[in-house]
Design an enzyme around this catalytic site. Structure first.
Site, PDB file in Angstrom:
ATOM      1  N   LYS A  22       0.856  -1.184  -0.020  1.00 42.67           N
ATOM      2  CA  LYS A  22      -0.052   0.080   0.201  1.00 42.67           C
ATOM      3  C   LYS A  22       0.921   1.426   0.068  1.00 42.67           C
ATOM      4  O   LYS A  22       0.697   2.288  -0.783  1.00 42.67           O
ATOM      5  CB  LYS A  22      -0.924   0.075   1.210  1.00 42.67           C
ATOM      6  CG  LYS A  22      -1.613   1.408   1.738  1.00 42.67           C
ATOM      7  CD  LYS A  22      -2.360   1.503   2.817  1.00 42.67           C
ATOM      8  CE  LYS A  22      -1.476   1.459   4.325  1.00 42.67           C
ATOM      9  NZ  LYS A  22      -1.227   2.951   4.626  1.00 42.67           N
ATOM     10  N   ASN A  23       1.966   1.035   0.835  1.00 43.69           N
ATOM     11  CA  ASN A  23       2.597   2.632   1.065  1.00 43.69           C
ATOM     12  C   ASN A  23       3.849   2.703  -0.028  1.00 43.69           C
ATOM     13  O   ASN A  23       4.458   3.687  -0.230  1.00 43.69           O
ATOM     14  CB  ASN A  23       3.346   2.343   2.169  1.00 43.69           C
ATOM     15  CG  ASN A  23       2.537   2.533   3.496  1.00 43.69           C
ATOM     16  OD1 ASN A  23       1.340   2.874   3.079  1.00 43.69           O
ATOM     17  ND2 ASN A  23       2.913   2.507   4.650  1.00 43.69           N
ATOM     18  N   CYS A 116      -4.273  12.241  12.956  1.00 41.05           N
ATOM     19  CA  CYS A 116      -5.175  10.975  12.698  1.00 41.05           C
ATOM     20  C   CYS A 116      -4.902  10.350  14.091  1.00 41.05           C
ATOM     21  O   CYS A 116      -4.197  10.900  15.217  1.00 41.05           O
ATOM     22  CB  CYS A 116      -4.635  10.072  11.771  1.00 41.05           C
ATOM     23  SG  CYS A 116      -3.073   9.379  12.007  1.00 41.05           S
ATOM     24  N   ARG A 121       0.818  14.240  13.047  1.00 44.46           N
ATOM     25  CA  ARG A 121       1.229  14.132  11.745  1.00 44.46           C
ATOM     26  C   ARG A 121       1.265  15.211  11.069  1.00 44.46           C
ATOM     27  O   ARG A 121       0.499  15.372   9.987  1.00 44.46           O
ATOM     28  CB  ARG A 121       0.161  12.800  11.166  1.00 44.46           C
ATOM     29  CG  ARG A 121       0.440  11.580  12.120  1.00 44.46           C
ATOM     30  CD  ARG A 121      -0.249  10.360  11.356  1.00 44.46           C
ATOM     31  NE  ARG A 121       0.702   9.902  10.463  1.00 44.46           N
ATOM     32  CZ  ARG A 121       0.336   9.051   9.699  1.00 44.46           C
ATOM     33  NH1 ARG A 121      -1.018   8.234   9.855  1.00 44.46           N
ATOM     34  NH2 ARG A 121       0.922   8.429   8.459  1.00 44.46           N
ATOM     35  N   ASP A 304       5.266   0.280  12.049  1.00 43.84           N
ATOM     36  CA  ASP A 304       3.817  -0.235  11.609  1.00 43.84           C
ATOM     37  C   ASP A 304       3.834  -1.808  11.868  1.00 43.84           C
ATOM     38  O   ASP A 304       2.781  -2.393  11.594  1.00 43.84           O
ATOM     39  CB  ASP A 304       3.735  -0.387   9.882  1.00 43.84           C
ATOM     40  CG  ASP A 304       3.656   1.178   9.389  1.00 43.84           C
ATOM     41  OD1 ASP A 304       3.890   1.683   8.026  1.00 43.84           O
ATOM     42  OD2 ASP A 304       3.393   2.053  10.299  1.00 43.84           O
ATOM     43  N   ARG A 396      -8.351  -0.749   5.101  1.00 42.99           N
ATOM     44  CA  ARG A 396      -7.386   0.289   4.519  1.00 42.99           C
ATOM     45  C   ARG A 396      -6.147  -0.247   3.934  1.00 42.99           C
ATOM     46  O   ARG A 396      -5.727   0.602   3.120  1.00 42.99           O
ATOM     47  CB  ARG A 396      -7.166   1.604   5.524  1.00 42.99           C
ATOM     48  CG  ARG A 396      -8.348   2.372   6.013  1.00 42.99           C
ATOM     49  CD  ARG A 396      -8.006   3.527   6.946  1.00 42.99           C
ATOM     50  NE  ARG A 396      -7.005   4.268   6.126  1.00 42.99           N
ATOM     51  CZ  ARG A 396      -6.513   5.325   6.550  1.00 42.99           C
ATOM     52  NH1 ARG A 396      -6.949   5.968   7.629  1.00 42.99           N
ATOM     53  NH2 ARG A 396      -5.572   6.362   5.755  1.00 42.99           N
TER      54      ARG A 396
HETATM   55  C1  EPZ Z   1       4.510   6.930   6.397  1.00 44.33           C
HETATM   56  O1  EPZ Z   1       3.727   7.977   7.088  1.00 44.33           O
HETATM   57  C2  EPZ Z   1       3.575   5.771   6.351  1.00 44.33           C
HETATM   58  N1  EPZ Z   1       2.337   5.792   5.409  1.00 44.33           N
HETATM   59  C3  EPZ Z   1       3.087   5.032   7.536  1.00 44.33           C
HETATM   60  O2  EPZ Z   1       2.267   4.104   7.338  1.00 44.33           O
HETATM   61  C4  EPZ Z   1       4.330   5.084   8.348  1.00 44.33           C
HETATM   62  O3  EPZ Z   1       4.110   4.606   9.771  1.00 44.33           O
HETATM   63  C5  EPZ Z   1       5.268   6.103   8.414  1.00 44.33           C
HETATM   64  O4  EPZ Z   1       5.580   6.475   7.235  1.00 44.33           O
HETATM   65  C6  EPZ Z   1       6.705   5.824   9.262  1.00 44.33           C
HETATM   66  O5  EPZ Z   1       7.225   4.685   8.680  1.00 44.33           O
HETATM   67  C7  EPZ Z   1       2.735   5.930   4.023  1.00 44.33           C
HETATM   68  O6  EPZ Z   1       3.801   6.012   3.507  1.00 44.33           O
HETATM   69  C8  EPZ Z   1       1.505   6.309   3.414  1.00 44.33           C
HETATM   70  P1  EPZ Z   1       6.531  10.083   8.434  1.00 44.33           P
HETATM   71  P2  EPZ Z   1       4.231   9.250   7.077  1.00 44.33           P
HETATM   72  O7  EPZ Z   1       6.305  11.569   7.749  1.00 44.33           O
HETATM   73  O8  EPZ Z   1       5.322   9.688   5.801  1.00 44.33           O
HETATM   74  C9  EPZ Z   1       6.758  13.480  11.779  1.00 44.33           C
HETATM   75  C10 EPZ Z   1       0.599   2.598   7.846  1.00 44.33           C
HETATM   76  O9  EPZ Z   1       0.001   2.137   9.002  1.00 44.33           O
HETATM   77  N2  EPZ Z   1       6.637  14.450  10.880  1.00 44.33           N
HETATM   78  O10 EPZ Z   1       7.568   9.164   8.153  1.00 44.33           O
HETATM   79  O11 EPZ Z   1       3.200  10.277   7.404  1.00 44.33           O
HETATM   80  C11 EPZ Z   1       5.729  12.786  12.204  1.00 44.33           C
HETATM   81  O12 EPZ Z   1       4.742  13.149  12.715  1.00 44.33           O
HETATM   82  C12 EPZ Z   1       1.210   4.182   7.921  1.00 44.33           C
HETATM   83  O13 EPZ Z   1       0.664   2.041   6.674  1.00 44.33           O
HETATM   84  C13 EPZ Z   1       6.640  15.823  11.088  1.00 44.33           C
HETATM   85  O14 EPZ Z   1       7.002  16.147  12.216  1.00 44.33           O
HETATM   86  O15 EPZ Z   1       5.179   9.433   8.292  1.00 44.33           O
HETATM   87  C14 EPZ Z   1       6.123  11.254  12.655  1.00 44.33           C
HETATM   88  O16 EPZ Z   1       6.550  11.556  13.964  1.00 44.33           O
HETATM   89  C15 EPZ Z   1       0.725   4.898   9.421  1.00 44.33           C
HETATM   90  N3  EPZ Z   1       6.646  16.727  10.007  1.00 44.33           N
HETATM   91  C16 EPZ Z   1       7.520  11.099  11.907  1.00 44.33           C
HETATM   92  O17 EPZ Z   1       7.891  12.576  11.367  1.00 44.33           O
HETATM   93  C17 EPZ Z   1       6.267  16.213   8.730  1.00 44.33           C
HETATM   94  O18 EPZ Z   1       6.314  17.165   7.836  1.00 44.33           O
HETATM   95  C18 EPZ Z   1       7.535  10.236  10.737  1.00 44.33           C
HETATM   96  O19 EPZ Z   1       6.556  10.539   9.903  1.00 44.33           O
HETATM   97  C19 EPZ Z   1       6.591  15.027   8.402  1.00 44.33           C
HETATM   98  C20 EPZ Z   1       6.325  14.183   9.423  1.00 44.33           C
END
Ligand code: EPZ
Length: 417
Positions: A22-23, A116, A121, A304, A396
């Protein structure tokens, strides 16, 4: 709405084939906005989040033709640059269309994704990176309103490793003027998969899979045929299912290189895992050891898989400490596991788990995607019947998880309520 019912205690036996990730599907589908012509994407999973991004794309004027796991995508007639709240609020990864729309049209209006269940996020790092590439960004009535007369290459430093942030900026950079370097870039396999597709489209990208990615802007990109990687989290979930039911499962079509941290932790917990061709044979044993773990960006133990691993630790011999370092609120499923008799104490970003001989079936409620998987795993092991409501969360990100489990011998079915 659907609920899933499980009669626990059945050791899984048999073979399962892992679906596409999915990702990986979400950024790859968004990348089709970068150029006109027909893209053909293979191994696309049939899950709700993919249908959501397809709806966002068709809202923009993109034509999509589905044929099983193969999807043909054509964005010749883009007629909008905005993604509405009603769709974006259901999936924050919708923000992935921002970079490609700016590259193709020079403008985009995307509803600011809400938080969420698992955390706030924010997308500040996406926006900071884009503004350093010459994008004007305003927040108006809950929307990100972005425009640029020309994307220019930039030196971008991510304060935190962000998967979709890295993907968004990579897509914004592929046709920007000059060179873009992403420092502290995410190294996840899904980032590498997107980079591989973009390179096939004619992009010039170096370093994907490391913490420094360099992109040299090109004038033209071309549509491609591309097959996405298998889902490492689904594969990890089936490994854990074999362990928690003390069964034997042949997991086909997974990429072992994407799963080393998960395999290592599960081996430490006492299960057997053999690499066999394009897959793994997973054998669960009666004695499950308590194992401490900490979630980290790739190649560390993935956040995850945190909820699924915790479910296994609930029936381990001894204690384990699970530390969540990526998201601030990813233990919401613990209350539901405790309804099944789990002995878990949360202290901030840590869960202290005291393993018990058995869990007992109960009525529980899913709160987010991976939490639902954790409750399914607990139900597979529990004595008696478990009923999981709000399984739209599960749908999802997992294609036919309950069907795949029933084909492995589990007594699991769906009912409407
Ligand atoms: C991706 O989410 C995945 N989703 C998530 O999978 C996964 O848990 C996550 O990466 C971490 O591996 C997809 O790829 C569609 P991040 P993403 O930006 O990109 C902070 C699932 O279950 N952050 O890597 O949204 C954020 O709050 C989902 O399949 C900022 O502060 O995660 C988090 O604490 C859930 N500012 C950390 O970084 C930003 O601009 C990592 O988030 C962006 C992120």
């Amino acid at each position: 709405m659907d609920k899933i019912i499980i009669e626990g205690g059945v050791p899984l036996e048999g073979e399962v084939t892992i679906s596409g990730a999915k990702n990986a599907a979400l950024p790859v589908l968004s990348a089709c906005l970068l150029t006109g012509g027909w893209h053909t994407l293979d191994n696309i999973p049939n899950v709700k989040d993919v249908r959501t991004i397809e709806e966002i794309l068709s809202n923009l004027g993109v034509v999509l033709e589905e044929n099983g796991q193969t999807l043909k995508v054509n964005s010749d007639n883009l007629n909008s640059y905005s993604a509405p709240y009603k769709l974006v609020k259901t999936m924050r990864a919708s923000i992935l269309v921002l970079g490609p729309l700016l590259s193709r049209l020079g403008k985009a209006r995307i509803s600011l994704p809400g938080g969420c269940a698992i955390g706030a996020r924010p997308i500040d790092l996406h926006l900071k990176g884009l503004s350093s590439m010459g994008v004007d960004i305003n927040l108006e009535h809950g929307d990100v309103v972005a425009s640029t007369d020309k994307l220019r290459g930039a030196n971008i430093f991510f304060d935190i490793s962000t998967v979709t942030g890295t993907e968004n900026l990579m897509m914004a950079a592929v046709k920007a003027e000059g060179k873009t370097t992403l420092h502290n870039a995410a190294e996840e396999p899904e980032v590498v998969d997107l980079a591989r597709m973009l390179s096939q489209m004619g992009a010039r990208i170096q370093g994907a899979g490391t913490d420094t990615i360099t992109i040299i802007g090109v004038k033209e990109l071309y549509p491609v045929r591309y097959a996405i990687i298998p889902d490492r989290i689904e594969a990890g979930t089936f490994l854990t299912a074999a362990a928690i039911t003390k069964g034997k499962v042949n997991i086909k079509g997974c990429n072992v290189d994407h799963m080393e941290a998960v395999i290592e932790k599960l081996l430490d917990s006492g299960m057997e895992i053999e690499k066999r061709g394009e897959g793994l044979v997973a054998i669960g044993h009666d004695k499950i050891k308590g194992v401490d773990t900490k979630t980290m960006p790739f190649p560390g133990f993935p956040t995850d898989m945190q909820a699924q691993f915790t479910a296994l630790m609930c029936i381990a011999n001894g204690w384990s400490m699970i530390r969540e370092t990526v998201f601030e609120n990813r233990f919401m499923y613990v209350g539901e596991l405790k309804r099944m008799g789990a002995d878990i104490e949360i202290n901030g970003s840590q869960a202290l788990v005291k393993g018990k001989r058995n869990l007992s079936g109960a009525q529980v409620m899913a709160t987010d995607l991976r939490a639902s998987a954790s409750l399914v795993l607990a139900g597979l092991a529990a004595k008696g019947q478990t009923e999981i409501s709000r399984v739209y969360h599960l749908d999802r990100g997992y294609q036919d998880l309950d069907l795949k489990l029933s084909l492995l011998g589990s007594k699991i079915w769906r009912e409407k309520y």
